[in-house]
Design an enzyme around this catalytic site. Structure first.
Site, PDB file in Angstrom:
ATOM      1  CD  GLU A  95       5.979   4.474  25.001  1.00  9.90           C
ATOM      2  OE1 GLU A  95       4.792   4.132  25.028  1.00  9.90           O
ATOM      3  OE2 GLU A  95       6.352   5.672  25.042  1.00  9.90           O
ATOM      4  CD1 TRP A  96       7.172  -3.173  22.078  1.00 14.48           C
ATOM      5  CD2 TRP A  96       8.824  -2.771  20.633  1.00 14.48           C
ATOM      6  NE1 TRP A  96       6.975  -3.988  20.990  1.00 14.48           N
ATOM      7  CE2 TRP A  96       7.974  -3.756  20.072  1.00 14.48           C
ATOM      8  CE3 TRP A  96       9.942  -2.360  19.900  1.00 14.48           C
ATOM      9  CZ2 TRP A  96       8.204  -4.338  18.836  1.00 14.48           C
ATOM     10  CZ3 TRP A  96      10.169  -2.936  18.667  1.00 14.48           C
ATOM     11  CH2 TRP A  96       9.316  -3.897  18.137  1.00 14.48           C
ATOM     12  CG  ASP A 198      15.308  12.745   9.042  1.00 15.27           C
ATOM     13  OD1 ASP A 198      14.930  12.685   7.844  1.00 15.27           O
ATOM     14  OD2 ASP A 198      16.147  11.973   9.520  1.00 15.27           O
TER      15      ASP A 198
END
Length: 294
Positions: A95-96, A198
């Site tokens: 997804e953008w 992270d």
């Protein structure tokens, strides 16, 4: 570019199952291994991560990590459409998120969301399979105690790689090993928590609505303070984040003193990825720990 777009079309056909036409493609980010490409198509907007690494499991394992986060966190996680390879290209189609301003309570929502993620627990520290942190292999063999896991699945592999690559010498490796017996008394006893793994400012971003989203995980079940310590390594997190987290899931006293010890791991990762400029803070923490030995 025409040939490259043809490859992108084949990737989208594999993942979406239908023909796709592009109106725009552009590079939006490039790191030491991966490229991130924005795709504007007649089927919608997408983010395509690619690399040419010989290891073809990096993106499938990142996809699994994203799916774990989506299952257990209220925070926005990009939907994964597919991961695999097309000829020489390894890819992850997601997804953008269009650029957006932070929502008014962005940092509070992020803190509460990370706390809820950490409420997902497991019987042992680790994960059922190895994955990656950036481009480095991250072993996750299950251990019953956090000090055992931190030593044998985190510090030893990264310090051993640094020795092999000539970034540290044998004497310093032995100094690192001398401090291991201190860990039983340093780390609070907590059950394993699901970690992002992270969590620095580059892996936190606003979604299209401006609410906080997490990307690029290196998930495993670890000590929850790891994520909080990592967030402090390079800065970029507002105090509202820590206040909201602590309100939802209070930390044990002395966390700030433990931060440099947890961050031995990400610093060793950066030492192996980017070189000797990351060695001095590792040396300072080890020296401080050595001073605590009887």
């Amino acid at each position: 570019m025409f040939d490259q777009n043809q490859k992108f079309e084949r990737i989208l056909f594999k993942t979406l199952g239908r023909e796709t036409q592009f109106s725009q493609t552009r590079l939006v980010a490039a790191g030491n291994l991966n490229q991130a490409i924005y795709l504007d198509t007649d089927q919608g907007e997408f983010l395509l991560k690619t690399n040419y690494d010989s290891r073809r499991d990096i993106f499938p394992k990142e996809a699994k990590g994203l799916q774990m986060l989506a299952k257990h966190s209220p925070l926005k996680i990009p939907e994964v459409y597919g991961a695999g390879h097309e000829e020489e290209i390894n890819y992850l189609l997601m997804e953008w998120f269009a650029p957006a301003r932070l929502s008014g309570n962005y940092w509070q929502e992020l803190g509460a969301g990370v706390a809820q993620l950490h409420a997902t627990t497991n019987n042992s520290f680790g994960l059922e399979e190895e994955n990656y942190i950036a481009s480095l292999a991250q072993p996750n063999t299950y251990c019953k105690s956090w000090p055992e896991f931190f030593i044998h699945q985190r510090l030893e592999p990264m310090a051993g790689k640094a020795l092999y690559d000539g970034l540290i010498d044998q004497r310093f490796l032995e100094e690192i090993r001398l401090v291991y017996p201190l860990f039983d008394d340093i780390f609070p006893k907590e059950i394993p928590a699901l970690l992002h793994g992270d969590i620095w400012s580059g892996n936190v971003m606003p979604s299209a609505s401006g609410k906080p989203a997490l990307i690029d995980p290196a998930v495993y079940y670890g000590h929850r303070e790891v994520d909080l310590a990592f967030s402090k390594l390079f800065g970029g997190f507002e105090q509202e984040f820590y206040h909201a987290y602590h309100e939802a899931f209070p930390l044990e006293p002395g966390f700030e003193e433990r931060v440099p010890i947890y961050n031995l791991y990400p610093l060793l990762v950066h030492l192996n990825l980017f070189g000797s400029s990351y060695l001095p803070p590792i040396q300072r923490t080890v020296k401080h720990l050595l001073s605590r030995l009887p």
